[in-house]
Structures are given as C-alpha cells and as structure tokens.
Design a protein around this motif. Sequence first.
Motif, PDB file in Angstrom:
ATOM      1  N   PHE A 122       0.838  -1.202   0.000  1.00  0.00           N
ATOM      2  CA  PHE A 122       0.000   0.000   0.000  1.00  0.00           C
ATOM      3  C   PHE A 122       0.876   1.256   0.000  1.00  0.00           C
ATOM      4  O   PHE A 122       0.583   2.230  -0.689  1.00  0.00           O
ATOM      5  N   TYR A 123       1.973   1.224   0.781  1.00  0.00           N
ATOM      6  CA  TYR A 123       2.891   2.374   0.790  1.00  0.00           C
ATOM      7  C   TYR A 123       3.457   2.631  -0.606  1.00  0.00           C
ATOM      8  O   TYR A 123       3.581   3.777  -1.047  1.00  0.00           O
ATOM      9  N   ARG A 124       3.833   1.552  -1.301  1.00  0.00           N
ATOM     10  CA  ARG A 124       4.373   1.728  -2.660  1.00  0.00           C
ATOM     11  C   ARG A 124       3.317   2.333  -3.583  1.00  0.00           C
ATOM     12  O   ARG A 124       3.627   3.190  -4.414  1.00  0.00           O
ATOM     13  N   LEU A 125       2.080   1.888  -3.417  1.00  0.00           N
ATOM     14  CA  LEU A 125       1.004   2.393  -4.272  1.00  0.00           C
ATOM     15  C   LEU A 125       0.782   3.893  -4.063  1.00  0.00           C
ATOM     16  O   LEU A 125       0.705   4.655  -5.036  1.00  0.00           O
ATOM     17  N   VAL A 126       0.672   4.345  -2.808  1.00  0.00           N
ATOM     18  CA  VAL A 126       0.344   5.758  -2.565  1.00  0.00           C
ATOM     19  C   VAL A 126       1.457   6.681  -3.057  1.00  0.00           C
ATOM     20  O   VAL A 126       1.198   7.838  -3.407  1.00  0.00           O
ATOM     21  N   GLN A 127       2.681   6.169  -3.105  1.00  0.00           N
ATOM     22  CA  GLN A 127       3.778   7.007  -3.595  1.00  0.00           C
ATOM     23  C   GLN A 127       3.670   7.272  -5.097  1.00  0.00           C
ATOM     24  O   GLN A 127       4.240   8.225  -5.607  1.00  0.00           O
ATOM     25  N   GLU A 128       2.903   6.449  -5.793  1.00  0.00           N
ATOM     26  CA  GLU A 128       2.747   6.595  -7.239  1.00  0.00           C
ATOM     27  C   GLU A 128       1.522   7.430  -7.615  1.00  0.00           C
ATOM     28  O   GLU A 128       1.337   7.771  -8.782  1.00  0.00           O
ATOM     29  N   LEU A 129       0.697   7.762  -6.626  1.00  0.00           N
ATOM     30  CA  LEU A 129      -0.584   8.413  -6.918  1.00  0.00           C
ATOM     31  C   LEU A 129      -0.580   9.891  -6.561  1.00  0.00           C
ATOM     32  O   LEU A 129       0.203  10.340  -5.712  1.00  0.00           O
ATOM     33  N   HIS A 130      -1.491  10.631  -7.197  1.00  0.00           N
ATOM     34  CA  HIS A 130      -1.758  11.997  -6.759  1.00  0.00           C
ATOM     35  C   HIS A 130      -2.956  11.931  -5.809  1.00  0.00           C
ATOM     36  O   HIS A 130      -4.072  11.626  -6.225  1.00  0.00           O
ATOM     37  N   ILE A 131      -2.711  12.181  -4.533  1.00  0.00           N
ATOM     38  CA  ILE A 131      -3.742  12.053  -3.500  1.00  0.00           C
ATOM     39  C   ILE A 131      -3.997  13.431  -2.881  1.00  0.00           C
ATOM     40  O   ILE A 131      -3.204  13.901  -2.054  1.00  0.00           O
ATOM     41  N   PRO A 132      -5.074  14.108  -3.268  1.00  0.00           N
ATOM     42  CA  PRO A 132      -5.323  15.452  -2.748  1.00  0.00           C
ATOM     43  C   PRO A 132      -5.962  15.471  -1.366  1.00  0.00           C
ATOM     44  O   PRO A 132      -5.883  16.463  -0.655  1.00  0.00           O
ATOM     45  N   LEU A 133      -6.614  14.348  -0.980  1.00  0.00           N
ATOM     46  CA  LEU A 133      -7.403  14.350   0.255  1.00  0.00           C
ATOM     47  C   LEU A 133      -7.365  12.975   0.920  1.00  0.00           C
ATOM     48  O   LEU A 133      -7.522  11.951   0.261  1.00  0.00           O
ATOM     49  N   VAL A 134      -7.141  12.970   2.237  1.00  0.00           N
ATOM     50  CA  VAL A 134      -7.316  11.762   3.051  1.00  0.00           C
ATOM     51  C   VAL A 134      -8.387  12.085   4.089  1.00  0.00           C
ATOM     52  O   VAL A 134      -8.207  12.996   4.908  1.00  0.00           O
ATOM     53  N   ALA A 135      -9.495  11.382   4.025  1.00  0.00           N
ATOM     54  CA  ALA A 135     -10.586  11.581   4.979  1.00  0.00           C
ATOM     55  C   ALA A 135     -10.593  10.441   5.984  1.00  0.00           C
ATOM     56  O   ALA A 135     -10.448   9.280   5.619  1.00  0.00           O
ATOM     57  N   VAL A 136     -10.738  10.773   7.253  1.00  0.00           N
ATOM     58  CA  VAL A 136     -10.760   9.765   8.322  1.00  0.00           C
ATOM     59  C   VAL A 136     -12.156   9.761   8.932  1.00  0.00           C
ATOM     60  O   VAL A 136     -12.556  10.720   9.602  1.00  0.00           O
ATOM     61  N   ASP A 137     -12.901   8.693   8.676  1.00  0.00           N
ATOM     62  CA  ASP A 137     -14.241   8.565   9.231  1.00  0.00           C
ATOM     63  C   ASP A 137     -14.156   7.882  10.598  1.00  0.00           C
ATOM     64  O   ASP A 137     -13.207   7.156  10.876  1.00  0.00           O
ATOM     65  N   GLU A 138     -15.152   8.126  11.457  1.00  0.00           N
ATOM     66  CA  GLU A 138     -15.153   7.574  12.820  1.00  0.00           C
ATOM     67  C   GLU A 138     -13.832   7.930  13.521  1.00  0.00           C
ATOM     68  O   GLU A 138     -13.175   7.082  14.136  1.00  0.00           O
TER      69      GLU A 138
END
Length: 596
Positions: A122-138
């Motif tokens: 998962f860490y390798r994947l997120v490094q390849e993506l453009h992620i503008p927002l991380v939402a934390v529910d609960e």
Amino acid sequence: MQQAIKELKRLFGYDSFKKGQDRLVASILEGRDVLGVMPTGAGKSVCYQLPAAMLPGVSLVVSPLISLMKDQVDALNQAGIPAALINSTLSSKELNDTFRRIAAGEFKIVYVAPERLESERFYRLVQELHIPLVAVDEAHCVSQWGHDFRPSYLAVGRLLEWIEPRPVLAAFTATATDVVKEDIVSQLRLNHPVRVTTGYARDNLSFHVVKGADKQEYIARYIRSRPKDSGIIYASTRKDVEELERYLNRLGVSAGRYHAGLSDEERSKSQELFLYDVIKVMVATNAFGMGIDKSNVRYVIHYSLPKNLESYYQEAGRAGRDGEPGECVLLFAAQDIMTQKFLIEQGEGDPARKKQDYSNLNDMVDYCHTTDCLQRYIVQYFGDPSKEPCGRCGSCTDERELHDITLEAQKIFSCVVRMRQRFGITMTAKVLKGSADAKVKQFGFDQLPTYGVMKMAKEKDISGLINVLVADGYLMLSDSQYPVLSVTQKAKAVLEGTERVFHRAVVMKDQGSGQETEGAADEALFERLRQVRRDLALKERVPPFTIFHDATLRDMCVRQPRNEEEMLSVKGVGQHKFARYGEHFLREIRSFTGRD
C-alpha cells in the motif's frame, strides 16, 4: 462555492447544503485540514465525498466499517462517482485487480481499512498516486479516551509521511467530548484544522428510558405495534442475543442475529437480509451496526445498559438516519450495572483507564435516572450548552404530577453526611430503611439519628430515589468499582432550607406507543414506491436504500412529479440517479394518480 452546489445537485440530488457542510466542503477545497463533529444523519459523508469527486487525482477514505464501505462504494458508483474499497473481504485476485485499477486512475475515491494502511504494498502504491485528500471517518477511534479506540488508527498519521505533497486531512465523527477532540487533532497531526461542530441534538429522534419492565414482554408488544418498521435491538452478551432472537422468531417476528461468535458467512447473511428488508428486526451485540448505512431504521431498543453515553448515542443514532422520526428506548434494570462492572474488571487497561470507565458508567446510570430532558442531558454531556428541552423524550412528555420531596431529600442528604460520605447507595438505603443487616450494626449505623427515618418506604424505592438525586446533581458517586456517595453544593442548599426538591411520582409508564410519521405523504403510494425500489434492488443486487432513501420516496409522494424536471426537484434525486431509475418511479406515480 457555486460550482460545489452545482455538483451537489448533479451528483447527490440536493439543492443546498445542510448545516456545517458548506464550511467543511469549502475549507477542504481551499486546502485546509478540517475536524467535523456532526450527528448521525447530518451528512458527514458528503463533506468528503463531494470534494473528492471535484479534486484531481484519487482521494482516500479511512474507515473501520467494512460493511459500510461496501454500501457507500455501491452508492457512489450509482451516483456516477467511481469508487473502490480495500479491506479483508477481498480475495487475492480481487485485491490485485483493485490495486491495478487504482494505479490506472480508474477511481476517484478509495475506501481503505486502517489495518491495511501499513502494508508495504500500500505504501508503494500511494507514492505513485496523486492524493489530494485523506478523509478519516469515525475519527474518535484514534483516541484512547474515546469509546472505541482502535490502535490501527494511529497508522493514519504515519501514512502522511509517504504521500507527496501532503494531502488535506479531514477527520469526522458523530460523538466526541472535548478531550477526545483534542486527542484527534494531536494523534492525526491535523494542521490548524477548521473545526465545525454542528451540535449533537437529533431533532427527529425521541428518547425513552423504561425501568422495571419485563424486557421480553415489552419488546414483543413494541414490535407487534410496528409490523412494517425496521429496528435494531442491542444486548450486551451473545447469550442474550441468541435467547431474544429465538424468542422473537417463536412469536412469528422475522428477526435475525449478529454477534462476534458467528461465522463471517452467518454475519454477512444476517446483515444482507436486514439491509434488503427481508428481516425487519436485528438482535445484536455492539459488533453490529456501526457500519450499517441503513437509512430507514425506525427504532433502536437497548435490551441491556450500554457501557457509556458515547456508545449509547452512536448505537441509538442508527435510528432515523433518513431524517424521518425514530424512537430510541433503553430498558433499564439495576442488575445491568453489575454486568457492566464485571466487564470493566475483566477488561484490559491500567487503573487510570478503569477509573475513566467507571466514570463513564456513572454518567450512563445518571442518564437512566435523570428527570431532565433526555436529549438535553446527552448533548450537554458532549459539551453542547443546549438550554431548550426537546419536547419529545420520555421526560418531556411525562404528564405525572410533580411532588415536593424536599423532606425526603433532606433525610437522604443528612444520612450521607452522618455516614461520613464513605458508603454507597445500597448501604445508605439500608440505614434509611432501618435494616437489621449485620454490616449496618457493625458500623454502628443503627445508632444514627437517620436510622429508620424512611422505614415506611421499600428499600429499592429509596435506592431509586438516591439514584435520581445523583442524576440531578444533588449527590455525587466516586469513580470506582464500589462508588461512594457525597453531597454537592446543590444538596447543601437543600439542607440549609434555601432550595426545594421536586420529583414526579414514581409510576411506571409504558413508552411503547406508536409514533406516526408526519407529513402529507400518501401511505398507499409510499408502499407502491417502496415495492418499485425493492424490485430494482433485487435486480441490481444492491440494498434498497442505496437507490433512494425513504425520505426521498416520501418527498415523491408529496410532490407527485409528472416529468423529469419535477422529479429532479425531489430531494435526493440527482441527474445520474434519474437517468437510471427516474422513469420507473414516474410510471408508478402516474399509474397511482391517473395522470399522464
């Protein structure tokens, strides 16, 4: 914000934002971290789903609720927002396919379980993506002082170190005390977040506490009076769940069960039958419901005393998520307190944590005994300075006559003081009753002037009155396994004769009367539209409420739209959903009204 309102209508079918949503959405779109504390049904998910749909790249939503993930992903895809999930329900093949499609940019929103955050893949994947927002529910799950602490949530803060540039972080919860809010900001490393708390009151819910009832008999009568309504019954133990589910099915009630002792397959089947309205009643431990996005739950009954008010309000709040009236009933018996104390002692945690657990339990017991508005008691617990009573709860609708009990209260306060404020409710009640109990004599309490001054009352009634005086702030209980009583400043004023105490007569009242939904919606048309929705849901293999909520169907009944333009004015009907389902419902409305 004009563009956001336009997208809100196009994607979700709403003309305007609910309270607090506009500020949270605007802040996220401006690149600001946010902390949103909004009650269930206030529209938290829209606050991160809408910006995620508008921002470039793929946004992540961290959620512990595996069942809710699927429901929300289904609903997003139906609204025209491509979404996916990563959790333990996926097979290796499904997981590989999902990772491939995420990397290919096929999704706008990806829901991920917190346990999956720290995998190397998962860490390798997120490094390849453009992620503008991380939402934390609960988001309360990140706090050790919250009612549902999950250590895996601590991985969220570490995840940000792997994403460049740092995304906007948005945290949301329905219940959080001031201490928990500060812990959320600290643990998630929120950067000067915009804080929006829209209040904790649920104006469509009515709260009731029923004491001393035969619980099974009460539930049977209650459910029989609502044969068409969906409801959840919470019990503390698996044994209670099993017994109650068998009891209801013997009575001919279509009930299911859900607890951690069942297999994944059994739990999944029960949940699916409930979501699809095949069974109307779910009997469950608190393992069920936190991730259930079923909008038309009309009542929640607590068969057992919850461990704290946070848990209770979360669970009770699963009624009326669609904004329609819902009822929350807590069946209280004194032995429930001993069950919760046993669970605290058996649980893990240092002395400070157990002290906090006992404090939380005391607050829960006070709620059961208070004569104040039940909704107001809850929202004030969470720090909301609401002054107005709700007018709907068991306390507000109690028509029993008020009695002046100042003399009885003075006897109780005087006895607590003469016992040096070192004993609990049971011993105090024994002394006031004039009990011949050996311990009463051992401590010499039979020599006190207050010994036997309430000998005409039953000991359990004296204990009940003491509990009421604790709940109303005249007495205080220490936070321990064996809590002791002490008098407050409020009680001293009564002892000095400057204040009087009033209480309603102790007469048990049946809270099981039905509550009819308000509004001009024609019930016959409503039932026909529900059947259309049910048929579509079976065909597409999705829960009915992901097509349209009950509130949307009721608005159709009121407006009775005749064409696309009028249908799009119905709350909850967006362009994408109209294209998929609109004509099915228009045909039924035309058939019912006899109009072309």
